[in-house]
Design a protein around this motif. Structure first.
Motif, PDB file in Angstrom:
ATOM      1  N   ALA A  38       0.834  -1.201   0.000  1.00 47.49           N
ATOM      2  CA  ALA A  38       0.000   0.000   0.000  1.00 47.49           C
ATOM      3  C   ALA A  38       0.866   1.247   0.000  1.00 47.49           C
ATOM      4  CB  ALA A  38      -0.914  -0.007   1.213  1.00 47.49           C
ATOM      5  N   SER A  39       0.352   2.277  -0.640  1.00 44.09           N
ATOM      6  CA  SER A  39       0.967   3.599  -0.650  1.00 44.09           C
ATOM      7  C   SER A  39      -0.153   4.625  -0.570  1.00 44.09           C
ATOM      8  CB  SER A  39       1.770   3.834  -1.927  1.00 44.09           C
ATOM      9  OG  SER A  39       2.844   2.944  -2.004  1.00 44.09           O
ATOM     10  N   VAL A  40       0.226   5.856  -0.302  1.00 39.44           N
ATOM     11  CA  VAL A  40      -0.743   6.948  -0.252  1.00 39.44           C
ATOM     12  C   VAL A  40      -0.248   8.051  -1.170  1.00 39.44           C
ATOM     13  CG1 VAL A  40      -1.830   8.676   1.218  1.00 39.44           C
ATOM     14  CG2 VAL A  40      -1.392   6.409   2.112  1.00 39.44           C
ATOM     15  N   LEU A  41      -1.118   8.524  -2.052  1.00 41.16           N
ATOM     16  CA  LEU A  41      -0.806   9.658  -2.915  1.00 41.16           C
ATOM     17  C   LEU A  41      -1.466  10.882  -2.301  1.00 41.16           C
ATOM     18  CD1 LEU A  41      -0.569   9.862  -6.639  1.00 41.16           C
ATOM     19  CD2 LEU A  41      -2.093  11.467  -5.534  1.00 41.16           C
ATOM     20  N   ILE A  42      -0.686  11.941  -2.094  1.00 42.43           N
ATOM     21  CA  ILE A  42      -1.196  13.167  -1.487  1.00 42.43           C
ATOM     22  C   ILE A  42      -0.906  14.331  -2.425  1.00 42.43           C
ATOM     23  CG2 ILE A  42      -1.017  14.739   0.475  1.00 42.43           C
ATOM     24  CD1 ILE A  42      -0.226  12.336   2.168  1.00 42.43           C
ATOM     25  N   CYS A  43      -1.931  15.160  -2.663  1.00 44.38           N
ATOM     26  CA  CYS A  43      -1.755  16.346  -3.499  1.00 44.38           C
ATOM     27  C   CYS A  43      -2.583  17.489  -2.926  1.00 44.38           C
ATOM     28  CB  CYS A  43      -2.135  16.057  -4.947  1.00 44.38           C
ATOM     29  SG  CYS A  43      -3.843  15.583  -5.193  1.00 44.38           S
ATOM     30  N   GLN A  44      -2.365  18.690  -3.434  1.00 47.73           N
ATOM     31  CA  GLN A  44      -3.124  19.852  -2.985  1.00 47.73           C
ATOM     32  C   GLN A  44      -4.603  19.649  -3.298  1.00 47.73           C
ATOM     33  OE1 GLN A  44      -2.150  22.794  -1.490  1.00 47.73           O
ATOM     34  NE2 GLN A  44      -0.085  22.014  -1.256  1.00 47.73           N
ATOM     35  N   GLU A  45      -5.452  20.146  -2.432  1.00 45.87           N
ATOM     36  CA  GLU A  45      -6.890  19.985  -2.615  1.00 45.87           C
ATOM     37  C   GLU A  45      -7.340  20.640  -3.919  1.00 45.87           C
ATOM     38  OE1 GLU A  45     -10.976  20.667  -0.051  1.00 45.87           O
ATOM     39  OE2 GLU A  45      -9.069  21.350   0.732  1.00 45.87           O
ATOM     40  N   GLY A  46      -8.076  19.886  -4.722  1.00 43.86           N
ATOM     41  CA  GLY A  46      -8.608  20.390  -5.977  1.00 43.86           C
ATOM     42  C   GLY A  46      -7.692  20.210  -7.174  1.00 43.86           C
ATOM     43  N   GLU A  47      -6.428  19.860  -6.975  1.00 40.52           N
ATOM     44  CA  GLU A  47      -5.510  19.637  -8.087  1.00 40.52           C
ATOM     45  C   GLU A  47      -5.570  18.177  -8.528  1.00 40.52           C
ATOM     46  OE1 GLU A  47      -1.518  20.890  -7.590  1.00 40.52           O
ATOM     47  OE2 GLU A  47      -2.066  22.860  -6.842  1.00 40.52           O
ATOM     48  N   PRO A  48      -5.342  17.911  -9.810  1.00 36.03           N
ATOM     49  CA  PRO A  48      -5.323  16.513 -10.253  1.00 36.03           C
ATOM     50  C   PRO A  48      -4.108  15.783  -9.674  1.00 36.03           C
ATOM     51  CG  PRO A  48      -4.741  17.974 -12.060  1.00 36.03           C
ATOM     52  CD  PRO A  48      -5.150  18.845 -10.908  1.00 36.03           C
ATOM     53  N   ARG A  55       2.725  13.766  -4.324  1.00 37.46           N
ATOM     54  CA  ARG A  55       3.776  12.853  -3.861  1.00 37.46           C
ATOM     55  C   ARG A  55       3.167  11.533  -3.445  1.00 37.46           C
ATOM     56  NH1 ARG A  55       7.913  15.251   0.102  1.00 37.46           N
ATOM     57  NH2 ARG A  55       8.858  13.284  -0.445  1.00 37.46           N
ATOM     58  N   ILE A  56       3.950  10.473  -3.603  1.00 37.71           N
ATOM     59  CA  ILE A  56       3.528   9.135  -3.192  1.00 37.71           C
ATOM     60  C   ILE A  56       4.386   8.709  -2.013  1.00 37.71           C
ATOM     61  CG2 ILE A  56       3.373   6.720  -3.865  1.00 37.71           C
ATOM     62  CD1 ILE A  56       2.838   7.647  -6.698  1.00 37.71           C
ATOM     63  N   PHE A  57       3.712   8.246  -0.964  1.00 42.40           N
ATOM     64  CA  PHE A  57       4.393   7.781   0.239  1.00 42.40           C
ATOM     65  C   PHE A  57       4.094   6.298   0.435  1.00 42.40           C
ATOM     66  CE2 PHE A  57       3.487  12.257   0.798  1.00 42.40           C
ATOM     67  CZ  PHE A  57       4.711  12.747   1.216  1.00 42.40           C
ATOM     68  N   PRO A  58       5.104   5.430   0.352  1.00 42.17           N
ATOM     69  CA  PRO A  58       4.866   4.004   0.608  1.00 42.17           C
ATOM     70  C   PRO A  58       4.618   3.765   2.095  1.00 42.17           C
ATOM     71  CG  PRO A  58       7.177   4.388   0.155  1.00 42.17           C
ATOM     72  CD  PRO A  58       6.479   5.699  -0.031  1.00 42.17           C
ATOM     73  N   LEU A  59       3.764   2.818   2.394  1.00 45.92           N
ATOM     74  CA  LEU A  59       3.496   2.443   3.776  1.00 45.92           C
ATOM     75  C   LEU A  59       4.289   1.179   4.075  1.00 45.92           C
ATOM     76  CD1 LEU A  59      -0.356   2.992   3.808  1.00 45.92           C
ATOM     77  CD2 LEU A  59       1.426   4.552   4.569  1.00 45.92           C
ATOM     78  N   PRO A  60       5.377   1.298   4.821  1.00 44.80           N
ATOM     79  CA  PRO A  60       6.198   0.113   5.088  1.00 44.80           C
ATOM     80  C   PRO A  60       5.469  -0.858   6.007  1.00 44.80           C
ATOM     81  CG  PRO A  60       7.000   1.975   6.347  1.00 44.80           C
ATOM     82  CD  PRO A  60       5.899   2.492   5.466  1.00 44.80           C
ATOM     83  N   ALA A  61       5.629  -2.114   5.720  1.00 41.26           N
ATOM     84  CA  ALA A  61       5.029  -3.162   6.545  1.00 41.26           C
ATOM     85  C   ALA A  61       6.151  -3.993   7.145  1.00 41.26           C
ATOM     86  CB  ALA A  61       4.115  -4.043   5.712  1.00 41.26           C
TER      87      ALA A  61
END
Length: 64
Positions: A38-48, A55-61
């Motif tokens: 799993a990873s999480v993609l975070i961007c400014q609100e309203g931007e594609p 940015r993509i942040f991997p969730l280490p397990a």
């Protein structure tokens, strides 16, 4: 990927990313919880999410 974020937090859109994980060969038994990453993609609100400012942040397990 979904066209809409899962949630918004403090001016950011959050998209979860789930993808298949190919476990190393030394694991002899198959475990469903090790089949995905799993990873999480975070961007400014309203931007594609495809912009350079996202940015993509991997969730280490931790493997046991």
């Amino acid at each position: 990927m979904d066209a809409y974020p899962t949630c918004r937090y403090k001016g950011f859109d959050v998209y979860p990313l789930i993808y298949l994980f190919d476990p190393p060969r030394e694991w002899h038994e198959r475990r469903p919880d090790r089949s995905y990453s799993a990873s999480v993609l975070i961007c400014q609100e309203g931007e594609p999410p495809s912009t350079e400012r996202s940015r993509i942040f991997p969730l280490p397990a931790t493997q046991w």
